[in-house]
Design a protein around this motif. Structure first.
Motif, PDB file in Angstrom:
ATOM      1  N   GLU A   1       8.743 -18.155 -36.018  1.00  0.00           N
ATOM      2  CA  GLU A   1       8.908 -19.349 -36.841  1.00  0.00           C
ATOM      3  C   GLU A   1       9.168 -20.622 -36.039  1.00  0.00           C
ATOM      4  OE1 GLU A   1       8.128 -19.325 -39.958  1.00  0.00           O
ATOM      5  OE2 GLU A   1       7.867 -17.150 -39.949  1.00  0.00           O
ATOM      6  N   HIS A   2       9.359 -20.500 -34.733  1.00  0.00           N
ATOM      7  CA  HIS A   2       9.662 -21.672 -33.907  1.00  0.00           C
ATOM      8  C   HIS A   2       8.474 -22.613 -33.839  1.00  0.00           C
ATOM      9  CE1 HIS A   2      13.212 -19.798 -31.488  1.00  0.00           C
ATOM     10  NE2 HIS A   2      13.436 -19.858 -32.777  1.00  0.00           N
ATOM     11  N   ASP A   3       8.764 -23.892 -33.991  1.00  0.00           N
ATOM     12  CA  ASP A   3       7.735 -24.913 -33.817  1.00  0.00           C
ATOM     13  C   ASP A   3       7.326 -24.957 -32.351  1.00  0.00           C
ATOM     14  OD1 ASP A   3       7.802 -25.623 -36.484  1.00  0.00           O
ATOM     15  OD2 ASP A   3       9.311 -27.177 -36.192  1.00  0.00           O
ATOM     16  N   GLY A   4       6.103 -25.305 -32.105  1.00  0.00           N
ATOM     17  CA  GLY A   4       5.636 -25.436 -30.729  1.00  0.00           C
ATOM     18  C   GLY A   4       5.098 -24.158 -30.129  1.00  0.00           C
ATOM     19  N   LEU A   5       5.079 -23.078 -30.878  1.00  0.00           N
ATOM     20  CA  LEU A   5       4.543 -21.819 -30.372  1.00  0.00           C
ATOM     21  C   LEU A   5       3.032 -21.970 -30.208  1.00  0.00           C
ATOM     22  CD1 LEU A   5       5.400 -18.920 -29.627  1.00  0.00           C
ATOM     23  CD2 LEU A   5       4.975 -18.286 -32.002  1.00  0.00           C
ATOM     24  N   SER A   6       2.529 -21.685 -29.007  1.00  0.00           N
ATOM     25  CA  SER A   6       1.107 -21.876 -28.703  1.00  0.00           C
ATOM     26  C   SER A   6       0.280 -20.615 -28.878  1.00  0.00           C
ATOM     27  CB  SER A   6       0.945 -22.350 -27.253  1.00  0.00           C
ATOM     28  OG  SER A   6       1.667 -23.528 -27.024  1.00  0.00           O
ATOM     29  N   GLY A   7       0.895 -19.455 -28.695  1.00  0.00           N
ATOM     30  CA  GLY A   7       0.170 -18.198 -28.780  1.00  0.00           C
ATOM     31  C   GLY A   7       1.121 -17.028 -28.680  1.00  0.00           C
ATOM     32  N   ALA A   8       0.589 -15.816 -28.914  1.00  0.00           N
ATOM     33  CA  ALA A   8       1.440 -14.625 -28.870  1.00  0.00           C
ATOM     34  C   ALA A   8       0.647 -13.431 -28.373  1.00  0.00           C
ATOM     35  CB  ALA A   8       2.017 -14.338 -30.248  1.00  0.00           C
ATOM     36  N   ILE A   9       1.364 -12.530 -27.705  1.00  0.00           N
ATOM     37  CA  ILE A   9       0.854 -11.237 -27.258  1.00  0.00           C
ATOM     38  C   ILE A   9       1.730 -10.194 -27.928  1.00  0.00           C
ATOM     39  CG2 ILE A   9       0.479  -9.709 -25.289  1.00  0.00           C
ATOM     40  CD1 ILE A   9       0.371 -12.311 -23.558  1.00  0.00           C
ATOM     41  N   LEU A  10       1.118  -9.309 -28.697  1.00  0.00           N
ATOM     42  CA  LEU A  10       1.874  -8.351 -29.490  1.00  0.00           C
ATOM     43  C   LEU A  10       1.501  -6.923 -29.160  1.00  0.00           C
ATOM     44  CD1 LEU A  10       1.226 -10.025 -32.974  1.00  0.00           C
ATOM     45  CD2 LEU A  10       3.106 -10.513 -31.397  1.00  0.00           C
ATOM     46  N   ASP A  11       2.500  -6.096 -28.898  1.00  0.00           N
ATOM     47  CA  ASP A  11       2.297  -4.650 -28.893  1.00  0.00           C
ATOM     48  C   ASP A  11       2.186  -4.270 -30.363  1.00  0.00           C
ATOM     49  OD1 ASP A  11       2.228  -1.950 -28.380  1.00  0.00           O
ATOM     50  OD2 ASP A  11       4.302  -1.809 -27.710  1.00  0.00           O
ATOM     51  N   HIS A  12       1.327  -3.328 -30.682  1.00  0.00           N
ATOM     52  CA  HIS A  12       1.165  -2.993 -32.099  1.00  0.00           C
ATOM     53  C   HIS A  12       2.296  -2.095 -32.605  1.00  0.00           C
ATOM     54  CE1 HIS A  12      -0.695  -2.465 -35.930  1.00  0.00           C
ATOM     55  NE2 HIS A  12      -0.682  -1.160 -35.783  1.00  0.00           N
ATOM     56  N   ALA A  13       2.605  -1.039 -31.873  1.00  0.00           N
ATOM     57  CA  ALA A  13       3.634  -0.090 -32.311  1.00  0.00           C
ATOM     58  C   ALA A  13       4.939  -0.389 -31.585  1.00  0.00           C
ATOM     59  CB  ALA A  13       3.182   1.339 -32.035  1.00  0.00           C
ATOM     60  N   LEU A  14       5.892  -0.903 -32.341  1.00  0.00           N
ATOM     61  CA  LEU A  14       7.197  -1.229 -31.786  1.00  0.00           C
ATOM     62  C   LEU A  14       8.212  -0.205 -32.276  1.00  0.00           C
ATOM     63  CD1 LEU A  14       6.905  -5.011 -32.549  1.00  0.00           C
ATOM     64  CD2 LEU A  14       6.762  -3.962 -30.283  1.00  0.00           C
ATOM     65  N   GLY A  15       9.346  -0.142 -31.636  1.00  0.00           N
ATOM     66  CA  GLY A  15      10.371   0.821 -32.015  1.00  0.00           C
ATOM     67  C   GLY A  15      10.876   0.659 -33.435  1.00  0.00           C
ATOM     68  N   ASP A  16      10.820  -0.561 -33.968  1.00  0.00           N
ATOM     69  CA  ASP A  16      11.331  -0.799 -35.323  1.00  0.00           C
ATOM     70  C   ASP A  16      10.228  -1.184 -36.316  1.00  0.00           C
ATOM     71  OD1 ASP A  16      11.017  -3.260 -34.019  1.00  0.00           O
ATOM     72  OD2 ASP A  16      12.791  -4.160 -34.927  1.00  0.00           O
ATOM     73  N   GLY A  17       8.989  -0.826 -36.031  1.00  0.00           N
ATOM     74  CA  GLY A  17       7.884  -1.066 -36.965  1.00  0.00           C
ATOM     75  C   GLY A  17       6.632  -1.504 -36.239  1.00  0.00           C
ATOM     76  N   ASP A  18       5.545  -1.708 -37.005  1.00  0.00           N
ATOM     77  CA  ASP A  18       4.331  -2.207 -36.355  1.00  0.00           C
ATOM     78  C   ASP A  18       4.236  -3.721 -36.533  1.00  0.00           C
ATOM     79  OD1 ASP A  18       2.594  -3.028 -38.558  1.00  0.00           O
ATOM     80  OD2 ASP A  18       2.295  -0.924 -38.997  1.00  0.00           O
ATOM     81  N   SER A  19       3.335  -4.318 -35.798  1.00  0.00           N
ATOM     82  CA  SER A  19       3.287  -5.774 -35.737  1.00  0.00           C
ATOM     83  C   SER A  19       2.430  -6.419 -36.830  1.00  0.00           C
ATOM     84  CB  SER A  19       2.798  -6.222 -34.353  1.00  0.00           C
ATOM     85  OG  SER A  19       1.524  -5.695 -34.094  1.00  0.00           O
TER      86      SER A  19
END
Length: 134
Positions: free
Chosen positions: A49-67
């Motif tokens: 939710e932070h303003d100014g975020l330019s991009g993201a790299i996500l692992d799909h399967a995380l310990g507390d859910g998927d992305s």
């Protein structure tokens, strides 16, 4: 020395494996990007939710859910993102995102992020993992 092509950009990395997280940080070290890293979906939901975020790299399967929920939110906000996962395919809100298979050659994530930010949209799936290169 790598030219700082992502200078001033803010990249979110969501990865629950500490060694992979460290590898990603090292790959982006000379780019000039500000890296924000987390290993949980719960924390990532706040960071996205932070303003100014330019991009993201996500692992799909995380310990507390998927992305999937992260993919949805990033898409709503118009923030380019990619999936960096050991899974050959991902579904839901992540299915149309650029997908790079783990492990990828050093620099592959940087080049992919540069392309995403320059184009402003997600790109098709690509598997750059060593097991699939000829």
């Amino acid at each position: 020395m790598r030219r700082p092509t992502l200078e001033g950009r803010s990249i979110l990395v969501v990865e629950d494996d500490p060694l992979i997280l460290m590898d990603i940080a090292l790959a982006f070290e000379a780019t000039g990007a500000a890296m924000t890293m987390t290993n949980t979906l719960k924390h990532a939901l706040l960071l996205v939710e932070h303003d100014g975020l330019s991009g993201a790299i996500l692992d799909h399967a995380l310990g507390d859910g998927d992305s999937s929920v992260l993919c949805s939110r990033l898409g709503e906000r118009g923030i380019p993102f990619m999936i960096y996962s050991g899974y050959a395919t991902v579904g839901g809100a992540c299915k149309d995102a650029m997908h790079i298979g783990k492990p990828a050659p050093e620099g592959a994530l940087v080049a992919a992020m540069e392309g995403l930010i320059a184009g402003g949209t997600s790109l098709p799936t690509c598997d750059l993992s060593p097991r699939n290169r000829t």
